[in-house]
Design a protein around this motif. Sequence first.
Motif, PDB file in Angstrom:
ATOM      1  N   LEU A  59     -54.031  10.952 -11.372  1.00  0.00           N
ATOM      2  CA  LEU A  59     -54.793  11.803 -10.474  1.00  0.00           C
ATOM      3  C   LEU A  59     -54.821  11.217  -9.065  1.00  0.00           C
ATOM      4  CD1 LEU A  59     -57.181  13.991 -10.031  1.00  0.00           C
ATOM      5  CD2 LEU A  59     -58.670  12.109 -10.629  1.00  0.00           C
TER       6      LEU A  59
ATOM      7  N   ASN B  67     -57.102  11.289  -6.099  1.00  0.00           N
ATOM      8  CA  ASN B  67     -58.475  11.693  -5.832  1.00  0.00           C
ATOM      9  C   ASN B  67     -58.880  11.135  -4.469  1.00  0.00           C
ATOM     10  OD1 ASN B  67     -61.236  11.914  -5.715  1.00  0.00           O
ATOM     11  ND2 ASN B  67     -61.622  10.943  -7.669  1.00  0.00           N
TER      12      ASN B  67
ATOM     13  N   GLU C 296     -52.256  15.451 -10.800  1.00  0.00           N
ATOM     14  CA  GLU C 296     -53.338  16.315 -10.328  1.00  0.00           C
ATOM     15  C   GLU C 296     -53.772  15.826  -8.963  1.00  0.00           C
ATOM     16  OE1 GLU C 296     -56.807  16.622 -12.761  1.00  0.00           O
ATOM     17  OE2 GLU C 296     -55.613  16.854 -14.568  1.00  0.00           O
ATOM     18  N   ILE C 297     -54.304  16.721  -8.173  1.00  0.00           N
ATOM     19  CA  ILE C 297     -54.870  16.323  -6.892  1.00  0.00           C
ATOM     20  C   ILE C 297     -56.264  16.919  -6.804  1.00  0.00           C
ATOM     21  CG2 ILE C 297     -54.634  16.437  -4.384  1.00  0.00           C
ATOM     22  CD1 ILE C 297     -51.655  16.779  -4.759  1.00  0.00           C
ATOM     23  N   GLY C 298     -57.241  16.095  -6.494  1.00  0.00           N
ATOM     24  CA  GLY C 298     -58.598  16.608  -6.370  1.00  0.00           C
ATOM     25  C   GLY C 298     -59.281  15.984  -5.187  1.00  0.00           C
ATOM     26  N   GLY C 299     -60.104  16.753  -4.502  1.00  0.00           N
ATOM     27  CA  GLY C 299     -60.792  16.173  -3.365  1.00  0.00           C
ATOM     28  C   GLY C 299     -61.505  17.218  -2.557  1.00  0.00           C
TER      29      GLY C 299
ATOM     30  N   LEU D 150     -52.129  20.649 -10.843  1.00  0.00           N
ATOM     31  CA  LEU D 150     -53.422  21.207 -10.475  1.00  0.00           C
ATOM     32  C   LEU D 150     -53.870  20.663  -9.128  1.00  0.00           C
ATOM     33  CD1 LEU D 150     -56.171  22.562 -11.472  1.00  0.00           C
ATOM     34  CD2 LEU D 150     -56.711  20.344 -12.383  1.00  0.00           C
TER      35      LEU D 150
ATOM     36  N   GLU E 198     -57.340  20.824  -6.828  1.00  0.00           N
ATOM     37  CA  GLU E 198     -58.719  21.310  -6.726  1.00  0.00           C
ATOM     38  C   GLU E 198     -59.365  20.714  -5.495  1.00  0.00           C
ATOM     39  OE1 GLU E 198     -60.340  22.172 -11.201  1.00  0.00           O
ATOM     40  OE2 GLU E 198     -60.431  20.142 -10.446  1.00  0.00           O
TER      41      GLU E 198
END
Lengths: 239, 207
Positions: free
Chosen positions: A138, A140, A156-159, A187, A189
């Motif tokens: 991930l 993040n 995944e990338i989230g932030g 993904l 988000e």
Amino acid sequence: MEPKNSGDLTINGFGASNGGQFTNVILNGKGTVNSDIECDNFESNGTGSVKGNLHSKTAKISGNGKITGNIESSMLSIEGRGKIENNAIVNRLKVSGNTSIGGNLKCEEMKVKGRITVGGNCETDLFKGECYFSIGGLLNADRVDVKLFGECSAQEIGGQTIVVRQKTSIMANLFKPFFQTFLETDLIEGDHIEIESTKAKIVRGNNIKIGPNCKIGLVEYSGTFTQDKSAIVDESRKI
Amino acid sequence: MNEDLISKKDLLELAGISYGQLYRWKRKDLIPEEWFVRKSTFTGQETFFPKDKILERINKIQTMKENLSLDELADMFSPNLTDLTLEKDELIKRNIVSSDVIHFYLENDKGDLQFDLTRMLEVFILEKLLQSGDISLEEGKMLMQVLKDNTGLIKQKSCELVMVRKLGISTCLLLVNAEAAHFENGTKVIAQLSLLTCMEEIRAKLL
């Protein structure tokens, strides 16, 4: 950690040391440290390697550096080629060149020019780069701000804010037939997302802007959604 | 896995937080990695959370984040006993212990007035059992001895403290990772406390 009274380790030319606690460690040429090392300042020019963990306040690797264990340092700068086989915990990471981290990377601010490979998760407040990157787990970050230079990937990338742009220059256009620049991920988000040249299965967020050359399976948004004409979005839903 | 799960999407809506906040808290270790449960759904992989735990945690983070930095919060939630220390008066003020019990504790302990989490736990358990009238002062001393002798154990394992009495003679034991304990007929179990639960109660009061 009390390296205050310990001396310096300097290797000029070809040499090896057994590690330990030092104030300054400078490896010029081909230096090898055979076990864990704790120091204030670490500097490696040429081909330096540490067969163990490195714990320092500042670390600088120029040339070709290799650390077989973990690295913990408040400042790490890599110019040239750096390889860390395990985890890295760094406050500020600066990469110009090629860096690979086998395990997880945790830092507050990272600026990358060149190429970075992380085997596990990459957690940071700021991820800023003009680079190739490949992240096994991930990514993040509070803010992701990258210009793509090649085939990038992350699971995944989230932030909070995620901005992905394609590098545009004459050179890039020239090499376009040979090199595809795009980002591939399962993904994304985030609260605010702006992406170009991205292949993703799902993109979720509040405000989403899908730029040119994107191929997205599903977009879910709660705020605004805009899409470039050349982007392919299979399905989009407001939630 | 019979816990109630909540999907990430529903969680954000229910708690009124953004992706950015959720990811930031994850990054700062405020939410444990093992709470992120991945499951395949018809739209692909989705992340779920144990509903009660995550809602309670988010509630705590939201009420606490005005007074504490995220790093301090992370220390609060970490399962290890951290290096937080409090003064004796602070403990009384925070309602962890009454002044009578703390004086009794200090008389026997003869330590200084700074309390780290280990000592806080000891004094908190003492307070609980003395105030409820389950044990006598003499038994309290025994209890303190048991806790002090096994400090190392308490830190790492899930521990249960049991106090039993038979024919007026009482004893105290620590069960480490035990499922159940059975006693002889006529033995009265005076108290049974999970140290982990006590720890959480203390944390809740500190928050």
